[in-house]
Scaffold this motif. Structure first.
Motif, PDB file in Angstrom:
ATOM      1  N   LEU A 121      92.397  33.832  14.081  1.00  0.00           N
ATOM      2  CA  LEU A 121      93.135  33.613  15.322  1.00  0.00           C
ATOM      3  C   LEU A 121      94.462  32.908  15.056  1.00  0.00           C
ATOM      4  CD1 LEU A 121      90.341  32.348  17.772  1.00  0.00           C
ATOM      5  CD2 LEU A 121      91.240  34.674  17.560  1.00  0.00           C
TER       6      LEU A 121
ATOM      7  N   THR B  99      93.582  39.005  17.429  1.00  0.00           N
ATOM      8  CA  THR B  99      92.636  38.906  18.527  1.00  0.00           C
ATOM      9  C   THR B  99      91.545  39.951  18.271  1.00  0.00           C
ATOM     10  OG1 THR B  99      93.573  40.596  20.003  1.00  0.00           O
ATOM     11  CG2 THR B  99      94.605  38.401  20.033  1.00  0.00           C
ATOM     12  N   SER B 100      90.622  40.079  19.186  1.00  0.00           N
ATOM     13  CA  SER B 100      89.571  41.079  19.007  1.00  0.00           C
ATOM     14  C   SER B 100      90.086  42.499  19.204  1.00  0.00           C
ATOM     15  CB  SER B 100      88.421  40.818  19.976  1.00  0.00           C
ATOM     16  OG  SER B 100      88.875  40.927  21.316  1.00  0.00           O
TER      17      SER B 100
ATOM     18  N   VAL C 249      87.652  39.442  13.876  1.00  0.00           N
ATOM     19  CA  VAL C 249      87.540  38.567  15.046  1.00  0.00           C
ATOM     20  C   VAL C 249      86.442  39.074  15.973  1.00  0.00           C
ATOM     21  CG1 VAL C 249      88.716  37.708  17.107  1.00  0.00           C
ATOM     22  CG2 VAL C 249      89.942  37.800  14.927  1.00  0.00           C
TER      23      VAL C 249
ATOM     24  N   THR D 276      82.983  37.100  16.796  1.00  0.00           N
ATOM     25  CA  THR D 276      82.666  36.752  18.184  1.00  0.00           C
ATOM     26  C   THR D 276      81.266  37.229  18.549  1.00  0.00           C
ATOM     27  OG1 THR D 276      85.006  36.913  18.800  1.00  0.00           O
ATOM     28  CG2 THR D 276      83.396  36.999  20.584  1.00  0.00           C
TER      29      THR D 276
ATOM     30  N   SER E 188      88.722  29.651  22.371  1.00  0.00           N
ATOM     31  CA  SER E 188      90.024  30.179  21.952  1.00  0.00           C
ATOM     32  C   SER E 188      90.070  31.696  22.105  1.00  0.00           C
ATOM     33  CB  SER E 188      90.300  29.784  20.496  1.00  0.00           C
ATOM     34  OG  SER E 188      90.349  28.382  20.352  1.00  0.00           O
ATOM     35  N   VAL E 189      88.958  32.353  21.787  1.00  0.00           N
ATOM     36  CA  VAL E 189      88.886  33.814  21.923  1.00  0.00           C
ATOM     37  C   VAL E 189      88.956  34.230  23.390  1.00  0.00           C
ATOM     38  CG1 VAL E 189      87.337  35.801  21.684  1.00  0.00           C
ATOM     39  CG2 VAL E 189      87.612  34.208  19.778  1.00  0.00           C
TER      40      VAL E 189
ATOM     41  N   TYR F 153      99.869  29.619  17.241  1.00  0.00           N
ATOM     42  CA  TYR F 153      99.090  30.576  18.020  1.00  0.00           C
ATOM     43  C   TYR F 153      97.926  29.938  18.782  1.00  0.00           C
ATOM     44  CZ  TYR F 153     101.406  34.796  16.383  1.00  0.00           C
ATOM     45  OH  TYR F 153     102.323  35.789  16.171  1.00  0.00           O
ATOM     46  N   LEU F 154      97.491  28.755  18.399  1.00  0.00           N
ATOM     47  CA  LEU F 154      96.314  28.141  19.019  1.00  0.00           C
ATOM     48  C   LEU F 154      96.704  26.890  19.801  1.00  0.00           C
ATOM     49  CD1 LEU F 154      93.732  28.560  16.128  1.00  0.00           C
ATOM     50  CD2 LEU F 154      93.816  29.803  18.286  1.00  0.00           C
TER      51      LEU F 154
END
Length: 347
Positions: A80, A85-86, A95, A99, A134-135, A341-342
């Motif tokens: 991430l 991302t997913s 990712v 998840t 975060s996801v 990014y986070l």
């Protein structure tokens, strides 16, 4: 203090942040990011991706028996932090699988852990709250978002109910308190709050009070309330990030902790030296970055070069004797902080 006994709003903005300032050809790099660091990050991410099991987890040991939820969550955070991302980025598959794996480990009582996690499931629980929260803001699949929301909400409840009377947490819910587990819960809760989930205010207030109880005369934090006045540098650095997460940016405890940790950094010519080097720098990097340019400019260039130099030929770092998944994940998180990014790691 061992890792084996140790084991820290609108997240949609993650995809909207632009990397600023330095140029390499046509590529724009953030302040202090170098071409060598970019290459090191690319090699580290490629190595980490190869370590993921078909089931989506990242294991600590060869037999996969130690801290799979902790390792998977940390590895997921490393991807991430690169902007994946997913559904977007070169490591979207990693990712997404991470998840799915972490979600699959949610238990009926709200605890997110693969079995006993070597007898210390609250580490994995805290890191997974951080990862899943975060996801959540980046997930475009409504069904997956709903699954994440349920697991995070149940996880918040588990953390709140598992807090000790003093305000901290230990390896199992409700079993007592110590500093390293406490910081993982506080960061997980903060990430959940950033993602729009409701976090009990009293839980955060009691956790801050616990850190205050654990302050030593040096200004840092001891291992636990009953462990004497032996200041632990890694936990002191982690405490700063947790206090910042709780909004305690200018509290006396945050300022005294920073004075202690930064003093230790300045007094050591080769940077931090610790048996928990990676754990220490995971939190010190966040603390210095959030504290501002004075601290970050003094810390990051040297740490960046040290990590680039110590990377092995296969792209990994073997962190604190825990293993290359842990070391590589932590090194990548530290190196990629300038990418912004986070939100959990931002000023």
């Amino acid at each position: 203090m061992k890792f084996k006994t140790l084991l820290t709003g609108c997240t949609l903005c993650l995809m909207l942040i632009v990397r600023p300032v330095e140029m390499r050809g046509e590529e724009i790099l953030p302040k202090h990011m170098t071409p060598a660091a970019v290459k090191s990050i690319e090699r580290g991410l490629a190595y980490l991706a190869k370590q993921q099991t078909p089931g989506g987890s990242f294991q600590t040991t060869q037999d996969g028996s130690t801290y799979p939820v902790s390792m998977t969550s940390l590895a997921g955070i490393a991807f991430l932090a690169n902007g994946n991302t997913s559904s977007r980025g070169p490591y979207a598959d990693q990712v997404r699988k991470a998840t799915e794996y972490v979600l699959s480990q949610a238990q009926g009582n709200g605890l997110i852990a693969a079995g006993a996690e070597n007898g210390r499931p609250m580490y994995g629980h805290g890191f997974s709250l951080l990862f899943l929260s975060s996801v959540y803001g980046m997930e475009t699949d409504a069904k997956v978002r709903d699954r994440i929301a349920k697991v995070v909400k149940d996880g918040i409840q588990l953390t709140a109910s598992g807090q000790s009377n003093r305000g901290g947490w230990i390896y199992t819910p409700g079993g007592g308190d110590e500093g390293s587990v406490t910081v993982t819960q506080m960061q997980g809760l903060r990430a959940a709050h950033n993602a729009g989930f409701t976090v009990p205010k009293s839980t955060i207030q009691n956790a801050v009070r616990y850190l205050e109880l654990c302050q030593t005369p040096e200004g840092g934090i001891r291992y636990s309330y009953n462990s004497g006045n032996d200041t632990r540098l890694p936990i002191s650095a982690a405490a700063i990030t947790c206090l910042y997460s709780a909004g305690e940016y200018e509290s006396p405890l945050a300022e005294e902790c920073m004075e202690y940790v930064y003093g230790q950094f300045k007094n050591r010519k080769n940077g931090f030296q610790s048996g928990h080097y990676f754990y220490l720098n995971l939190y010190a990097a966040q603390a210095f970055y959030q504290a501002g340019d004075e601290y970050w400019d003094a810390y990051y260039p040297g740490q960046r070069d040290s990590l680039v130099k110590s990377q092995t030929s296969n792209g990994s770092w073997n962190g604190d004797g825990v293993g290359p998944v842990f070391g590589t994940s932590v090194a990548l998180i530290v190196l990629q902080l300038p990418y912004k990014y986070l939100p959990i790691y931002q000023r």
